[in-house]
Write an enzyme that holds these catalytic residues in place. Structure first.
Site, PDB file in Angstrom:
ATOM      1  N   HIS A 115       0.831  -1.201   0.000  1.00 17.25           N
ATOM      2  CA  HIS A 115       0.000   0.000   0.000  1.00 17.25           C
ATOM      3  C   HIS A 115       0.870   1.259   0.000  1.00 17.25           C
ATOM      4  CE1 HIS A 115      -3.138  -2.749   1.395  1.00 17.25           C
ATOM      5  NE2 HIS A 115      -4.035  -1.776   1.319  1.00 17.25           N
ATOM      6  N   ASN A 146       8.068  -3.751   3.648  1.00 17.51           N
ATOM      7  CA  ASN A 146       6.653  -3.455   3.844  1.00 17.51           C
ATOM      8  C   ASN A 146       6.178  -3.796   5.252  1.00 17.51           C
ATOM      9  OD1 ASN A 146       3.907  -2.881   3.185  1.00 17.51           O
ATOM     10  ND2 ASN A 146       3.574  -5.034   2.690  1.00 17.51           N
ATOM     11  N   ASP A 245      14.847  17.945   0.446  1.00 12.87           N
ATOM     12  CA  ASP A 245      15.693  18.390  -0.673  1.00 12.87           C
ATOM     13  C   ASP A 245      16.337  17.204  -1.380  1.00 12.87           C
ATOM     14  OD1 ASP A 245      15.282  21.130  -0.540  1.00 12.87           O
ATOM     15  OD2 ASP A 245      17.014  21.501   0.755  1.00 12.87           O
ATOM     16  N   GLU A 248      13.758  15.386  -3.453  1.00 14.20           N
ATOM     17  CA  GLU A 248      13.434  16.195  -4.636  1.00 14.20           C
ATOM     18  C   GLU A 248      14.535  16.099  -5.686  1.00 14.20           C
ATOM     19  OE1 GLU A 248      10.489  19.679  -2.911  1.00 14.20           O
ATOM     20  OE2 GLU A 248      12.643  20.100  -3.029  1.00 14.20           O
ATOM     21  N   ASP A 254       8.526  18.777  -6.632  1.00 16.93           N
ATOM     22  CA  ASP A 254       8.456  19.908  -5.699  1.00 16.93           C
ATOM     23  C   ASP A 254       7.425  19.492  -4.648  1.00 16.93           C
ATOM     24  OD1 ASP A 254       8.488  22.303  -4.410  1.00 16.93           O
ATOM     25  OD2 ASP A 254       7.638  23.480  -6.057  1.00 16.93           O
ATOM     26  N   GLU A 268      12.887  21.956   4.085  1.00 16.61           N
ATOM     27  CA  GLU A 268      13.318  20.892   3.192  1.00 16.61           C
ATOM     28  C   GLU A 268      14.808  20.585   3.303  1.00 16.61           C
ATOM     29  OE1 GLU A 268      11.915  21.899  -0.702  1.00 16.61           O
ATOM     30  OE2 GLU A 268       9.815  21.533  -0.161  1.00 16.61           O
TER      31      GLU A 268
END
Length: 277
Positions: A115, A146, A245, A248, A254, A268
């Site tokens: 999930h 998991n 960060d 990303e 973003d 971040e």
């Protein structure tokens, strides 16, 4: 400028959802599953297809047969006594041109039907819980990853809720190839489902309140983790803490795009060092 444009895109994309919605106060506590933003500017592209369900929002990748990311709100308003449904099934709301992944596509693979938005985060009603078992909400996830690492983190998230908080959670994956109980695999179902290499999650923790995005400050706790999709993982999710960060940089997303840029820049860059249990 980029983050400002992403905020505009988000409101254009999902604004229609609120035009006809009731303003009744009893709707507010459940929050907006996409409140923190649309990380990939998901829309109509088949590799970045936006799906809004009542229980969560996502970017779905029809070429990978998995979501790129799933975003949801977690508070006591979502929790109740509805039992786990275990009704894994294909998502018939996907466009006809998409391959609709089936539960059997994971059979014998050595990977769990993992999930994104967890079953135990949606227990207010049977309908809510059942929605988490759509295969569009699943990734091929190494069993120990998991059932141990992620299960421990999910339990901790619900503990935070029991302590008077509400959470905004974004989970995603990237890369290709993971190691499950039957060894390394890159794809399942004859190439229709990609096994991710890494699995990440970002959690924004707020005390219960209203106008949630406006209450995010440079002091808000944000937990970011990035784990290998491997059976050889630590059961301690704190081992895999990182920064938003860094995630990303790996994904090109973003992630907290609706948060003011100056606050994003602070949050971040920080690696969480708070409690893990």
């Amino acid at each position: 400028m980029l983050k400002s444009l992403k905020r505009i895109s988000y409101f254009v994309l999902v604004g229609w959802m609120f035009v006809s919605c009731s303003q009744d106060e009893d709707v507010i506590p459940k929050g907006d599953n996409l409140a923190m933003g649309n990380p990939s500017e998901a829309g109509t592209d088949f590799a970045n297809y936006f799906i809004q369900k009542e229980q969560y929002a996502m970017s779905y990748n029809s070429y990978r047969g998995t979501p790129n990311w799933v975003s949801w709100h977690l508070s006591s308003a979502w929790l109740g006594s509805a039992p786990r449904q275990d009704d894994f099934r294909g998502d018939n709301t996907l466009p006809d041109s998409f391959y609709r992944v089936l539960p059997s596509d994971y059979t014998g693979s050595g990977f769990d039907r993992g999930h994104n938005a967890p079953s135990a985060d949606r227990t207010l009603t049977i309908t809510d819980n059942s929605a988490t078992f759509l295969m569009s909400n699943m990734i091929p996830q190494a069993p120990n990853n998991n059932q141990q690492t992620w299960a421990n983190l999910e339990n901790y998230c619900r503990k935070l809720v029991s302590q008077g908080n509400e959470l905004y959670i974004i989970m995603g994956q990237y890369g290709k190839g993971g190691t499950g109980s039957a060894g390394f695999k890159e794809t399942l179902a004859g190439g229709k489902v990609t096994v991710p290499n890494r699995i990440w999650k970002v959690i924004v923790v707020l005390p219960v309140g209203t106008n949630d995005v406006s209450r995010v400050t440079s002091g808000t706790r944000v937990i970011a983790i990035d784990t290998p999709n491997s059976n050889n993982v630590s059961s301690s999710w704190g081992t895999y803490r990182t920064t938003v960060d860094a995630i990303e940089a790996k994904t090109g997303y973003d992630i907290l795009s609706n948060v003011p840029t100056a606050i994003q820049n602070v949050l971040e860059a920080v690696e969480d060092n708070g409690p893990t249990s």
